[in-house]
Design an enzyme around this catalytic site. Structure first.
Site, mmCIF file in Angstrom:
data_model
loop_
_atom_site.group_PDB
_atom_site.id
_atom_site.type_symbol
_atom_site.label_atom_id
_atom_site.label_comp_id
_atom_site.label_asym_id
_atom_site.label_seq_id
_atom_site.Cartn_x
_atom_site.Cartn_y
_atom_site.Cartn_z
ATOM 1 N N GLU A 76 0.829 -1.209 0.000
ATOM 2 C CA GLU A 76 0.000 0.000 0.000
ATOM 3 C C GLU A 76 0.869 1.268 0.000
ATOM 4 O OE1 GLU A 76 -3.368 -0.306 0.198
ATOM 5 O OE2 GLU A 76 -4.074 1.705 0.737
ATOM 6 N N ASP A 77 1.971 1.234 0.730
ATOM 7 C CA ASP A 77 2.704 2.478 0.995
ATOM 8 C C ASP A 77 3.996 2.657 0.215
ATOM 9 O OD1 ASP A 77 0.769 3.017 2.809
ATOM 10 O OD2 ASP A 77 1.934 2.507 4.590
#
Ligand code: MN
Length: 487
Positions: A76-77
């Site tokens: 996600e990051d």
């Protein structure tokens, strides 16, 4: 500040062979998150490290689970992909990370636009319970550090979501310790003044009782030792959120009889019953207040004896008696059940099951997993799926009813005969005519209560009289209808 050494120290002791992969996962994660800080000012990598540590503290030593915990936020990051993880570590870790990543996309409190996502995720959870366990460890760290979030609305939203979603999930897998902590962290954020007030009141009551409770503990421990029963006697206190719920039901805080309870830990099951006798000799038992969750465990694997009695100074006091192993399952839930630590002797492990067979057992036994599947097949629209899920599953208020084969089934408060059939024998629903509840006939709208023994009754309209299933024909109450079949 936490470092990888905190992880490797435990892993070297508990699952040495997992160390190379765990170090590899750490290096990948550390490099991917490098330069990013959390709102607390600490490097981002401290978060995945803490999630891994939470898991180790829950005695989850499984290699893939710890690797996935270290990598749970990279997809996600950061620029790292699932393919990278599958390639660098293994495909199972990539799948676990994928499950956790999907769950992160879910905003439970703002259901309108995210129902489809919620549905997808909750169904996905049935695939591998490790996703839930990682997500709980993740939420635990986020809740412990929630104070650093500057946006107050966001804090409230996260705390509410924790109560609405993660607390019932923790309960469904029997992770009582995480459940209690999540409840209190959420409540402290949602209502800080009331939290502090109840906390202070609890401290005052505990301080006043401390000496007496301590004497009781030593008295029981000594009698057990005289009977050559190795033991540990402790006292536990109800969490603040538990007290808040009781007070809301109209109890005065000093009248909550299980605000504090004794916990007697022994090694063997038969010693639990010897201990019960000893406890009853000191604390006069109240008949009807004894529960044997050892021979009829709760569906989330919880096992213990519970008894409540009156102490010599006239106080009502609950005692929970269980083995050390049962105590681990009570604290950590399924993760203790599938504890597959290869460095431990089988007899040191509560129930040595592989993740596969545990997963299988969960699908078969855990009402949460079963019911998600069932609700999924019943509701076409995502909104009604989520609504049914919230009503039927995401609740912490349960009753326990028994089938005639003495299987204990956990159900939400308010469950009717119809709901019971949906959850336990959906294939019978079209022919359901009612039920015998404790031997008396009731129709399908009958609400069930704690302790009910339920036999479903169905009409025999050419119903598949499947000899594989425990349906028995009985002489139907002849009210002009077809014969009945009892499940
Ligand atoms: Mn995270």
């Amino acid at each position: 500040m936490i470092t990888i050494d905190d992880i490797t120290r435990i892993v070297s002791k508990e699952n040495l062979s997992a160390l190379p992969d765990i170090l590899k996962a750490y290096r990948l994660a550390e490099e991917a998150h490098r330069g990013v800080l959390r709102e607390s000012g600490e490097p981002y990598i401290t978060h995945p490290l803490n999630v891994a540590l939470n898991l180790l503290n829950m005695e989850v030593y499984d290699k893939d689970t710890i690797c996935a915990a270290l990598l749970h936020d990279v997809v996600e990051d950061t620029s790292l992909t699932l393919e990278d993880i599958a390639h660098e570590i293994n495909p199972t870790v990539a799948e676990l990370v994928d499950g956790v990543t999907k769950m992160r996309g879910m905003k439970f409190s703002k259901e309108s636009k995210d129902n489809a996502n919620t549905r997808k995720i909750l169904n996905g959870l049935n695939k591998d319970v490790r996703i839930i366990i990682i997500k709980l460890a993740d939420r635990l760290h986020n809740m412990r550090t929630l104070e650093f979030k500057k946006n107050r609305d966001r804090r409230i939203e996260i705390a509410q979501e924790t109560l609405d979603l993660y607390v019932p999930i923790a309960l469904s897998i029997g992770a009582y310790r995480a459940k209690k902590e999540l409840e209190d962290l959420a409540f402290a954020n949602l209502n800080p003044e009331l939290y502090q007030d109840l906390f202070n009141q609890r401290e005052e009551i505990l301080a006043a009782r401390q000496g007496y409770i301590h004497d009781l503990e030593s008295q029981i421990a000594m009698l057990l030792r005289e009977h050559n029963i190795p033991n540990e006697v402790l006292s536990n206190v109800m969490n603040i959120y538990g007290i808040y719920k009781k007070v809301n039901q109209g109890y005065r805080i000093d009248n909550i009889y299980d605000l504090q309870y004794l916990k007697v830990l022994v090694e063997e099951v038969n010693e639990c019953f010897q201990a019960l006798g000893i406890v009853h000799g000191i604390i006069s038992p109240i008949n009807g207040r004894f529960k044997d969750y050892i021979h009829t465990p709760k569906v989330n694997f919880y096992r213990s004896l519970h008894t409540t009695g009156i102490t010599s100074n006239g106080m009502m006091l609950k005692t929970k008696i269980r083995t050390f192993d049962m105590n681990k399952v009570a604290a950590f839930g399924v993760s203790a059940v599938w504890n597959i630590n290869p460095n431990k002797k089988p007899e040191e492990i509560p129930r040595r099951l592989s993740i596969e067979s545990t997963q299988e057992e969960i699908r078969r036994k855990l009402p949460f997993a079963k019911a998600v599947q069932e609700i999924d097949s019943r509701y076409k629209s995502d909104a009604s799926f989520v609504e049914a899920l919230k009503r039927d599953l995401l609740t912490t208020e349960h009753i326990y009813v028994m089938t005639t084969t003495s299987e204990v089934i956990e159900l939400p408060v308010g469950t009717t005969v119809f709901d019971f059939c949906i959850l336990t024998a959906p294939e019978m629903i079209d022919n359901l005519s009612g039920a015998l509840v404790n031997g008396m006939y009731f129709d399908i709208t009958r609400k069930l209560s704690n302790g009910d023994v339920v036999q479903l009754l169905v009409n025999d309209y050419g119903n598949p009289a499947n000899t594989q299933t425990p349906y028995q024909k009985v002489k139907g109450k002849d009210n002009g209808q077809s014969p009945l079949i009892i499940l």
